[in-house]
Design a protein around this motif. Structure first.
Motif, PDB file in Angstrom:
ATOM      1  N   ALA A  75     129.746  47.017  28.119  1.00  0.00           N
ATOM      2  CA  ALA A  75     128.557  47.845  28.329  1.00  0.00           C
ATOM      3  C   ALA A  75     128.684  49.177  27.587  1.00  0.00           C
ATOM      4  N   LEU A  76     129.865  49.773  27.631  1.00  0.00           N
ATOM      5  CA  LEU A  76     130.069  51.036  26.927  1.00  0.00           C
ATOM      6  C   LEU A  76     129.939  50.865  25.418  1.00  0.00           C
ATOM      7  N   LEU A  77     130.442  49.757  24.890  1.00  0.00           N
ATOM      8  CA  LEU A  77     130.333  49.504  23.452  1.00  0.00           C
ATOM      9  C   LEU A  77     128.863  49.421  23.033  1.00  0.00           C
ATOM     10  N   ILE A  78     128.065  48.638  23.761  1.00  0.00           N
ATOM     11  CA  ILE A  78     126.653  48.497  23.422  1.00  0.00           C
ATOM     12  C   ILE A  78     125.932  49.826  23.601  1.00  0.00           C
ATOM     13  N   ALA A  79     126.265  50.569  24.645  1.00  0.00           N
ATOM     14  CA  ALA A  79     125.617  51.857  24.892  1.00  0.00           C
ATOM     15  C   ALA A  79     125.921  52.856  23.773  1.00  0.00           C
ATOM     16  N   LEU A  80     127.181  52.885  23.337  1.00  0.00           N
ATOM     17  CA  LEU A  80     127.566  53.814  22.270  1.00  0.00           C
ATOM     18  C   LEU A  80     126.862  53.495  20.954  1.00  0.00           C
ATOM     19  N   LEU A  81     126.548  52.238  20.740  1.00  0.00           N
ATOM     20  CA  LEU A  81     125.803  51.852  19.541  1.00  0.00           C
ATOM     21  C   LEU A  81     124.302  52.046  19.728  1.00  0.00           C
ATOM     22  N   TYR A  82     123.812  51.727  20.919  1.00  0.00           N
ATOM     23  CA  TYR A  82     122.363  51.721  21.146  1.00  0.00           C
ATOM     24  C   TYR A  82     121.769  53.121  21.248  1.00  0.00           C
ATOM     25  N   VAL A  83     122.403  53.989  22.011  1.00  0.00           N
ATOM     26  CA  VAL A  83     121.812  55.304  22.295  1.00  0.00           C
ATOM     27  C   VAL A  83     121.503  56.102  21.024  1.00  0.00           C
ATOM     28  N   PRO A  84     122.481  56.314  20.119  1.00  0.00           N
ATOM     29  CA  PRO A  84     122.148  57.085  18.916  1.00  0.00           C
ATOM     30  C   PRO A  84     121.113  56.408  18.020  1.00  0.00           C
ATOM     31  N   LEU A  85     121.159  55.070  17.952  1.00  0.00           N
ATOM     32  CA  LEU A  85     120.176  54.361  17.130  1.00  0.00           C
ATOM     33  C   LEU A  85     118.763  54.520  17.695  1.00  0.00           C
ATOM     34  N   PHE A  86     118.633  54.433  19.016  1.00  0.00           N
ATOM     35  CA  PHE A  86     117.309  54.597  19.615  1.00  0.00           C
ATOM     36  C   PHE A  86     116.814  56.025  19.455  1.00  0.00           C
ATOM     37  N   VAL A  87     117.705  56.982  19.624  1.00  0.00           N
ATOM     38  CA  VAL A  87     117.314  58.387  19.466  1.00  0.00           C
ATOM     39  C   VAL A  87     116.838  58.651  18.037  1.00  0.00           C
ATOM     40  N   LEU A  88     117.567  58.139  17.062  1.00  0.00           N
ATOM     41  CA  LEU A  88     117.163  58.309  15.665  1.00  0.00           C
ATOM     42  C   LEU A  88     115.814  57.643  15.401  1.00  0.00           C
ATOM     43  N   GLY A  89     115.639  56.425  15.920  1.00  0.00           N
ATOM     44  CA  GLY A  89     114.374  55.723  15.742  1.00  0.00           C
ATOM     45  C   GLY A  89     113.226  56.453  16.412  1.00  0.00           C
ATOM     46  N   TRP A  90     113.454  56.931  17.621  1.00  0.00           N
ATOM     47  CA  TRP A  90     112.414  57.649  18.355  1.00  0.00           C
ATOM     48  C   TRP A  90     112.034  58.942  17.628  1.00  0.00           C
ATOM     49  N   SER A  91     113.045  59.643  17.105  1.00  0.00           N
ATOM     50  CA  SER A  91     112.776  60.888  16.380  1.00  0.00           C
ATOM     51  C   SER A  91     111.954  60.619  15.125  1.00  0.00           C
ATOM     52  N   ALA A  92     112.276  59.515  14.437  1.00  0.00           N
ATOM     53  CA  ALA A  92     111.537  59.176  13.217  1.00  0.00           C
ATOM     54  C   ALA A  92     110.086  58.819  13.545  1.00  0.00           C
ATOM     55  N   VAL A  93     109.887  58.099  14.641  1.00  0.00           N
ATOM     56  CA  VAL A  93     108.527  57.733  15.051  1.00  0.00           C
ATOM     57  C   VAL A  93     107.739  58.979  15.445  1.00  0.00           C
ATOM     58  N   ARG A  94     108.374  59.872  16.207  1.00  0.00           N
ATOM     59  CA  ARG A  94     107.702  61.098  16.615  1.00  0.00           C
ATOM     60  C   ARG A  94     107.375  61.998  15.430  1.00  0.00           C
ATOM     61  N   ALA A  95     108.189  61.879  14.365  1.00  0.00           N
ATOM     62  CA  ALA A  95     107.961  62.684  13.163  1.00  0.00           C
ATOM     63  C   ALA A  95     106.851  62.095  12.287  1.00  0.00           C
ATOM     64  N   GLY A  96     106.353  60.932  12.670  1.00  0.00           N
ATOM     65  CA  GLY A  96     105.259  60.338  11.921  1.00  0.00           C
ATOM     66  C   GLY A  96     105.656  59.271  10.936  1.00  0.00           C
ATOM     67  N   ALA A  97     106.929  58.796  11.025  1.00  0.00           N
ATOM     68  CA  ALA A  97     107.376  57.793  10.076  1.00  0.00           C
ATOM     69  C   ALA A  97     106.792  56.432  10.395  1.00  0.00           C
ATOM     70  N   LEU A  98     106.357  56.234  11.660  1.00  0.00           N
ATOM     71  CA  LEU A  98     105.790  54.939  12.028  1.00  0.00           C
ATOM     72  C   LEU A  98     104.444  54.739  11.381  1.00  0.00           C
TER      73      LEU A  98
END
Length: 244
Positions: A221-244
């Motif tokens: 669970a920790l392995l998946i969380a360590l990979l997932y959290v930063p990737l989701f944050v980066l994706g969310w930031s890009a979407v909020r910035a208008g990249a979507l």
């Protein structure tokens, strides 16, 4: 290209690359095709398809729910949540199939006298494992995004409630992987909950198994969380910035 489409394309290409390496292993080195890996890739990609279908289905059914809401007070809301609960549970049952590919790193497909070079099997199995992790990350990201849109008003910050939901799903996914690897249970075994529970309790009563299960679930669970959290944050930031 939008962030969403780029992410989906990257995940699809990683799955295709893993499939190609599995097929080439058989053709190039003259060994039998290891079909369980191909089956595992298909099962691993299924949560991605289910997450997309979940989102598309909600968009298609929203007008219907809206019309029903006009006829019955709160009827649309009840139908929306009924659909979401059922569809999410179906997705959750198959979600561990993606994370499960981590366990392929035990190289159980390699025999002592195999003519396949170790370097090839390392790359092939690593590609297979990464495809599973990518499928898990993408499908969970789709579900968490829908959660944010439906439960909270999307803002600059990611709602903490969505992180709680994502964390619970990651832990449940790790539990599912343990059940699959050590109890040889499949997603469809949830049709027999009494038998599943009996097998689990019998297994955990064995000396040392409960501690082993805790360590397995925690580390995965920790392995998946360590990979997932930063990737989701980066994706969310890009979407909020208008990249979507």
């Amino acid at each position: 290209m939008s962030v969403l489409l780029l992410g989906i394309l990257a995940v699809v290409l990683l799955n295709v690359y893993a499939i190609v390496l599995i097929l080439l292993r058989s053709r190039v080195y003259g060994v039998g095709l290891y079909r369980p890996m191909l089956l595992n890739i298909a099962l691993s990609f299924l949560p991605v398809l289910l997450a997309i279908v979940l989102g598309v289905g909600l968009l298609l059914l929203a007008p219907v729910f809206g019309r029903l809401a006009q006829l019955v007070a709160s009827g649309g809301v009840i139908l929306v949540w009924s659909y979401l609960v059922v569809a999410t549970l179906v997705w959750l049952v198959f979600f561990p199939n993606s994370v499960y590919l981590i366990t392929e790193l035990n190289f159980s497909h390699r025999g002592e006298d195999t003519p396949v070079p170790l370097w090839y099997d390392i790359v092939q199995t690593l590609a297979l494992t990464l495809s599973g992790i990518a499928n898990a990350v993408l499908s969970l990201a789709v579900v968490q995004t829908m959660f944010i849109v439906l439960v909270d008003l999307p803002g600059a910050a990611i709602p903490s409630s969505s992180w709680v939901a994502a964390g619970a799903i990651i832990v449940l996914g790790a539990i599912g992987v343990y059940l699959g690897r050590y109890l040889r249970l499949n997603s469809w075994d949830v049709r027999h909950p009494a038998s599943l529970l009996w097998k689990l309790t019998t297994h955990l009563r064995q000396p040392g198994k409960a501690l082993e299960a805790f360590g397995f679930v925690l580390t995965h669970a920790l392995l998946i969380a360590l990979l997932y959290v930063p990737l989701f944050v980066l994706g969310w930031s890009a979407v909020r910035a208008g990249a979507l």
